[in-house]
Design a protein around this motif. Structure first.
Motif, PDB file in Angstrom:
ATOM      1  N   LYS A 132     -13.150   5.714  -4.334  1.00  0.00           N
ATOM      2  CA  LYS A 132     -14.468   5.194  -4.557  1.00  0.00           C
ATOM      3  C   LYS A 132     -14.842   3.604  -4.189  1.00  0.00           C
ATOM      4  O   LYS A 132     -13.604   3.074  -4.375  1.00  0.00           O
ATOM      5  CB  LYS A 132     -14.657   5.278  -5.945  1.00  0.00           C
ATOM      6  CG  LYS A 132     -16.116   5.053  -6.520  1.00  0.00           C
ATOM      7  CD  LYS A 132     -15.937   5.094  -8.203  1.00  0.00           C
ATOM      8  CE  LYS A 132     -17.259   4.467  -8.771  1.00  0.00           C
ATOM      9  NZ  LYS A 132     -16.776   4.076 -10.102  1.00  0.00           N
ATOM     10  N   LYS A 133     -15.710   3.437  -3.520  1.00  0.00           N
ATOM     11  CA  LYS A 133     -15.940   1.847  -3.033  1.00  0.00           C
ATOM     12  C   LYS A 133     -16.444   1.116  -4.380  1.00  0.00           C
ATOM     13  O   LYS A 133     -17.639   1.785  -4.812  1.00  0.00           O
ATOM     14  CB  LYS A 133     -16.630   1.586  -1.677  1.00  0.00           C
ATOM     15  CG  LYS A 133     -15.940   2.598  -0.707  1.00  0.00           C
ATOM     16  CD  LYS A 133     -14.787   1.730   0.281  1.00  0.00           C
ATOM     17  CE  LYS A 133     -14.547   2.247   1.262  1.00  0.00           C
ATOM     18  NZ  LYS A 133     -13.703   3.319   1.164  1.00  0.00           N
ATOM     19  N   GLY A 134     -16.332  -0.082  -4.479  1.00  0.00           N
ATOM     20  CA  GLY A 134     -17.167  -0.651  -5.492  1.00  0.00           C
ATOM     21  C   GLY A 134     -17.678  -1.965  -5.078  1.00  0.00           C
ATOM     22  O   GLY A 134     -17.454  -2.560  -4.041  1.00  0.00           O
ATOM     23  N   SER A 135     -18.228  -2.658  -6.250  1.00  0.00           N
ATOM     24  CA  SER A 135     -18.489  -4.219  -5.876  1.00  0.00           C
ATOM     25  C   SER A 135     -18.283  -4.876  -7.246  1.00  0.00           C
ATOM     26  O   SER A 135     -18.090  -4.313  -8.136  1.00  0.00           O
ATOM     27  CB  SER A 135     -19.952  -4.319  -5.555  1.00  0.00           C
ATOM     28  OG  SER A 135     -20.953  -3.778  -6.473  1.00  0.00           O
ATOM     29  N   PRO A 195      -8.624   1.165  -6.016  1.00  0.00           N
ATOM     30  CA  PRO A 195      -8.804   2.335  -6.589  1.00  0.00           C
ATOM     31  C   PRO A 195      -8.271   2.492  -8.094  1.00  0.00           C
ATOM     32  O   PRO A 195      -6.851   1.937  -7.986  1.00  0.00           O
ATOM     33  CB  PRO A 195      -8.444   3.440  -5.848  1.00  0.00           C
ATOM     34  CG  PRO A 195      -8.400   2.954  -4.338  1.00  0.00           C
ATOM     35  CD  PRO A 195      -7.868   1.392  -4.415  1.00  0.00           C
ATOM     36  N   GLY A 200     -11.185  -4.480  -5.744  1.00  0.00           N
ATOM     37  CA  GLY A 200     -11.685  -3.345  -4.977  1.00  0.00           C
ATOM     38  C   GLY A 200     -10.495  -2.614  -4.922  1.00  0.00           C
ATOM     39  O   GLY A 200     -10.582  -1.569  -3.708  1.00  0.00           O
ATOM     40  N   THR A 244     -14.459   0.343  -9.114  1.00  0.00           N
ATOM     41  CA  THR A 244     -13.823   1.419  -8.420  1.00  0.00           C
ATOM     42  C   THR A 244     -13.162   2.542  -9.416  1.00  0.00           C
ATOM     43  O   THR A 244     -12.322   3.202  -9.043  1.00  0.00           O
ATOM     44  CB  THR A 244     -12.581   0.624  -7.402  1.00  0.00           C
ATOM     45  OG1 THR A 244     -11.890  -0.319  -8.604  1.00  0.00           O
ATOM     46  CG2 THR A 244     -13.099  -0.202  -6.303  1.00  0.00           C
ATOM     47  N   GLN A 280       0.855  -1.154   0.039  1.00  0.00           N
ATOM     48  CA  GLN A 280      -0.035  -0.171   0.017  1.00  0.00           C
ATOM     49  C   GLN A 280       0.933   1.220  -0.036  1.00  0.00           C
ATOM     50  O   GLN A 280       0.203   2.384   0.275  1.00  0.00           O
ATOM     51  CB  GLN A 280      -0.967   0.078   1.349  1.00  0.00           C
ATOM     52  CG  GLN A 280      -1.863  -1.029   1.515  1.00  0.00           C
ATOM     53  CD  GLN A 280      -2.949  -0.978   0.409  1.00  0.00           C
ATOM     54  OE1 GLN A 280      -3.584   0.245   0.512  1.00  0.00           O
ATOM     55  NE2 GLN A 280      -3.422  -1.912  -0.225  1.00  0.00           N
ATOM     56  N   ARG A 290     -10.660   8.653   0.908  1.00  0.00           N
ATOM     57  CA  ARG A 290     -11.974   8.963   0.139  1.00  0.00           C
ATOM     58  C   ARG A 290     -12.324   8.230  -1.034  1.00  0.00           C
ATOM     59  O   ARG A 290     -12.809   8.710  -2.120  1.00  0.00           O
ATOM     60  CB  ARG A 290     -12.322  10.490   0.132  1.00  0.00           C
ATOM     61  CG  ARG A 290     -12.522  11.035   1.362  1.00  0.00           C
ATOM     62  CD  ARG A 290     -13.165  12.706   1.347  1.00  0.00           C
ATOM     63  NE  ARG A 290     -12.048  13.320   0.699  1.00  0.00           N
ATOM     64  CZ  ARG A 290     -12.048  14.030  -0.316  1.00  0.00           C
ATOM     65  NH1 ARG A 290     -13.125  13.945  -1.148  1.00  0.00           N
ATOM     66  NH2 ARG A 290     -11.045  14.755  -0.705  1.00  0.00           N
ATOM     67  N   VAL A 317      -7.923   9.380  -2.768  1.00  0.00           N
ATOM     68  CA  VAL A 317      -7.362   8.194  -2.352  1.00  0.00           C
ATOM     69  C   VAL A 317      -6.519   8.278  -1.292  1.00  0.00           C
ATOM     70  O   VAL A 317      -6.553   7.384  -0.250  1.00  0.00           O
ATOM     71  CB  VAL A 317      -6.665   7.189  -3.740  1.00  0.00           C
ATOM     72  CG1 VAL A 317      -5.727   6.094  -3.217  1.00  0.00           C
ATOM     73  CG2 VAL A 317      -7.535   6.921  -5.057  1.00  0.00           C
ATOM     74  N   THR A 367     -11.538  -3.516 -10.264  1.00  0.00           N
ATOM     75  CA  THR A 367     -13.003  -3.637  -9.973  1.00  0.00           C
ATOM     76  C   THR A 367     -12.971  -4.828  -9.176  1.00  0.00           C
ATOM     77  O   THR A 367     -13.676  -5.053  -7.920  1.00  0.00           O
ATOM     78  CB  THR A 367     -13.928  -3.529 -11.157  1.00  0.00           C
ATOM     79  OG1 THR A 367     -13.948  -2.069 -11.160  1.00  0.00           O
ATOM     80  CG2 THR A 367     -14.947  -4.029 -10.929  1.00  0.00           C
TER      81      THR A 367
END
Ligand code: UD1
Length: 364
Positions: free
Chosen positions: A339-342, A297, A295, A315, A197, A337, A333, A292
């Motif tokens: 974007k969250k996704g599925s 960004p 998950g 994402t 990260q 903040r 990022v 995506t």
């Protein structure tokens, strides 16, 4: 039933691997692998065969790089000979590269069934060579396999009969899931001295971004701003590396202590770096989908995407080549903040099995 599976360029290999594996294990189907040689550098091709446990191609056409017309024409001339000799029942192509369109056209003129995997995607931007390849291939295919709802909508609008079209999920995600544990064993992070990260991963190779000196310079100056806050790891496509020298951008690159350029990586090493990245900055098609699924960004340096599901539920955010927009998304990022996704429907690791089942039902 003899099916010729075609690969040509880097993004094809991870899509064919699961299909080839399922076909190998299916009674009554005899897969035959043709590599056009559109990509030929070890790092753009051989590394992927090794990592993805792909069998050696039955035929290698050794086409190499050239203008679009010359490359496409050479593939067509050579592939016609393969079809005359091997007499397959069907030709299966994936994605949207020049090899995809070239081999489809040859098969269609010889009355051989065409199966297109990853059909129906549209950026609606005909300046992209891939968009032309997609439209051509879909219009002459007999079986079209789709990754997301937009593909069904696009093909309906273009008048492709429903019975040819099947939503099956995403074979690239099949590979991602299949090789997840192996990718985790890659020593990339240690080799590069990176913490999880602690870096952004960059890929950039679209003609619209790297063939225009002003755009490429602007993107690199955006990276100059970002690298003050986060390490940047950039495995660079041969085309982009050439442009850096041609456009005299080497000094800008050398002036960034926090940017690390790497040669193109194999599949498992790249997956490892992607899994552990804070964010992706990319103009790739496939990476929008992989992030995506994971998950993570994804900031996509393009004006449009042929994969809208990655924005709608995933994402992915589109930012073009605008410095302010790229930086603004990057800050989101960094500030937690992002974007969250599925995960889109049927991106579950079993797309290749569905494809082979349908091929058996429809063509055998
Ligand atoms: C191709 C695909 C693109 C895909 C990309 C992934 C088309 C039209 N484009 O673009 O959709 O996203 O692959 O990488 O099919 N080169 C090498 N070594 C290689 C391959 C290429 O040095 O092994 C250099 C050559 O200078 C070549 C240039 O890259 O001229 C472009 O290669 P090409 O296959 O024409 O298109 P890509 O940009 O790789």
């Amino acid at each position: 039933m003899k099916i010729i599976n075609v690969v040509g360029a880097r993004p094809n290999f991870m899509k064919i691997a699961p299909i080839q594996r399922v076909m190998d294990a299916t009674e009554g189907i005899e897969p035959f692998l043709v590599h056009t040689g559109q990509h030929y550098d070890e790092r753009m091709s051989k590394f992927f065969f090794d990592d993805l446990q792909l069998p050696q191609p039955d035929v290698y056409l050794n086409i190499g790089s050239a203008s679009h017309a010359v490359q496409t024409a050479k593939i067509m001339i050579e592939f016609e000979q393969v079809l005359l000799k091997e007499k397959p029942d069907a030709v299966l192509v994936v994605g949207d590269v020049n090899s995809t369109a070239a081999c489809s056209i040859v098969a269609s003129k010889m009355g051989i069934k065409i199966i297109h995997v990853e059909a129906g995607l549209r950026s609606n931007d005909r300046r992209m060579p891939e968009e032309i390849n997609r439209i051509l291939t879909d219009s002459i295919s007999d079986l079209l396999f789709i990754t997301e709802q937009s593909g069904l909508d696009n093909l309906k609008r273009e008048g492709i009969p429903d019975e040819k079209v099947h939503l099956v999920g995403n074979v690239m995600i099949d590979s991602l899931i299949f090789f997840k544990e192996k990718a985790a064993q890659s020593t990339m992070l240690d080799d590069l001295g990176l913490e999880k990260q602690s870096y952004a991963l960059i890929t950039l190779h679209r003609p619209s971004n790297v063939d225009d000196p002003d755009v490429f310079r602007r993107l690199i100056s955006t990276f100059q701003k970002i690298e003050k806050e986060l390490k940047l790891i950039f495995p660079i496509h041969p085309r982009s590396r050439k442009r850096i020298s041609e456009f005299g951008l080497d000094e800008m690159i050398a002036s960034m202590p926090n940017l690390k350029l790497l040669d193109p990586l194999g599949y498992l090493d790249f997956m490892n770096l992607m899994h552990n990245a804070r964010v992706l900055l990319t103009d790739s098609g496939g990476i929008q989908e992989e992030t995506t699924y994971l998950g993570i960004p994804c900031i996509t340096m393009r004006e449009n995407t042929e994969r809208p599901v990655t924005m709608e539920v995933g994402t992915n955010v589109l930012v073009g080549s605008d410095t302010d927009m790229i930086y603004e998304e990057f800050k989101k990022v960094i500030n937690g903040r992002a974007k969250k996704g599925s995960i889109p429907p049927m991106w579950d690791g079993h797309a290749a099995e569905r494809i082979v089942d349908i091929i058996k039902k429809e063509l055998m």
